[in-house]
Motif scaffolding. Structure first.
Motif, mmCIF file in Angstrom:
data_model
loop_
_atom_site.group_PDB
_atom_site.id
_atom_site.type_symbol
_atom_site.label_atom_id
_atom_site.label_comp_id
_atom_site.label_asym_id
_atom_site.label_seq_id
_atom_site.Cartn_x
_atom_site.Cartn_y
_atom_site.Cartn_z
ATOM 1 N N LEU A 89 0.800 -1.306 0.010
ATOM 2 C CA LEU A 89 0.101 0.041 -0.101
ATOM 3 C C LEU A 89 0.806 1.106 -0.335
ATOM 4 N N SER A 90 1.909 1.142 0.691
ATOM 5 C CA SER A 90 2.604 2.685 1.136
ATOM 6 C C SER A 90 3.841 2.513 -0.936
ATOM 7 N N LYS A 94 2.741 6.107 -2.805
ATOM 8 C CA LYS A 94 4.207 6.417 -3.266
ATOM 9 C C LYS A 94 4.363 6.993 -4.470
ATOM 10 N N ALA A 95 3.897 5.530 -5.815
ATOM 11 C CA ALA A 95 3.795 5.458 -6.921
ATOM 12 C C ALA A 95 2.287 6.305 -7.645
ATOM 13 N N GLY A 96 1.748 6.749 -6.313
ATOM 14 C CA GLY A 96 0.157 7.931 -7.547
ATOM 15 C C GLY A 96 1.162 8.965 -7.244
ATOM 16 N N ILE A 98 3.823 10.092 -6.939
ATOM 17 C CA ILE A 98 4.681 10.415 -8.222
ATOM 18 C C ILE A 98 4.280 10.670 -9.845
ATOM 19 N N THR A 99 3.172 10.157 -9.862
ATOM 20 C CA THR A 99 2.494 10.043 -11.379
ATOM 21 C C THR A 99 1.527 11.403 -11.241
ATOM 22 N N LEU A 100 0.959 11.082 -10.054
ATOM 23 C CA LEU A 100 -0.326 12.759 -10.119
ATOM 24 C C LEU A 100 1.026 13.903 -10.556
ATOM 25 N N PHE A 101 2.696 14.097 -9.876
ATOM 26 C CA PHE A 101 3.354 15.140 -9.672
ATOM 27 C C PHE A 101 3.366 15.505 -11.182
ATOM 28 N N LEU A 102 4.273 13.892 -11.482
ATOM 29 C CA LEU A 102 4.271 13.939 -12.766
ATOM 30 C C LEU A 102 3.507 14.331 -13.873
ATOM 31 N N LEU A 103 2.088 14.407 -14.170
ATOM 32 C CA LEU A 103 1.234 14.753 -14.650
ATOM 33 C C LEU A 103 0.851 15.887 -14.320
ATOM 34 N N PHE A 104 0.520 16.476 -13.613
ATOM 35 C CA PHE A 104 0.439 18.172 -13.029
ATOM 36 C C PHE A 104 1.359 18.885 -13.508
ATOM 37 N N SER A 105 2.871 18.144 -13.468
ATOM 38 C CA SER A 105 3.992 18.727 -14.151
ATOM 39 C C SER A 105 4.077 18.889 -15.804
#
Length: 140
Positions: A89-90, A94-96, A98-105
């Protein structure tokens, strides 16, 4: 505060829930062979709760209607090992993140490129615009 000074240790050893459970699991011939000092040592070594100090420790009570309630908010560094499910779950969280951060960026970068393109007067698709540049120019 030493373990022997905590409020849970002021009761007689025969009434202590840990000692009662320990004696129930011991063979009958060993149940009464421990001194209070030995039982206290076992309780300290094997008790499931350690009342360590926490960075955040809010406790209190309040009355609502005719009933009294309590609240506890405790937070601090987790020193326990995570279970396999908690580790998965951790890692997923973390993967979620990072994915959200990259998509936002990526989205922010594309918007910035579009604004730069529009500011330079570059028109990739004739007679087509998102209107973002016009909106930015009009908001001044």
């Amino acid at each position: 505060m030493p373990a022997s000074d905590s409020p849970a240790n002021t009761q007689p050893m025969d009434l202590d829930p840990f000692v009662i459970g320990l004696k129930q699991r011991l063979p009958e011939e060993l149940r009464e062979s421990f001194t209070d000092e030995q039982l206290q040592g076992l309780r300290t070594a094997f008790a499931t709760r350690s009342w360590a100090r926490h960075k955040l420790d809010l406790r209190g009570t309040f009355s609502f209607w005719r009933t009294q309630y309590y609240y506890v908010l405790v937070a601090g560094r987790n020193k326990r090992d995570l279970t396999r499910g908690q580790k998965r779950l951790s890692m997923a969280a973390k993967a979620g993140a990072i994915t959200l951060f990259l998509l936002f960026s990526l989205l922010l970068g594309l918007v910035m490129l579009y604004i730069l393109k529009s500011a330079l007067g570059i028109n990739l698709l004739p007679n087509h615009s998102l209107g973002l540049w016009d909106w930015l120019k009009g908001s001044r």
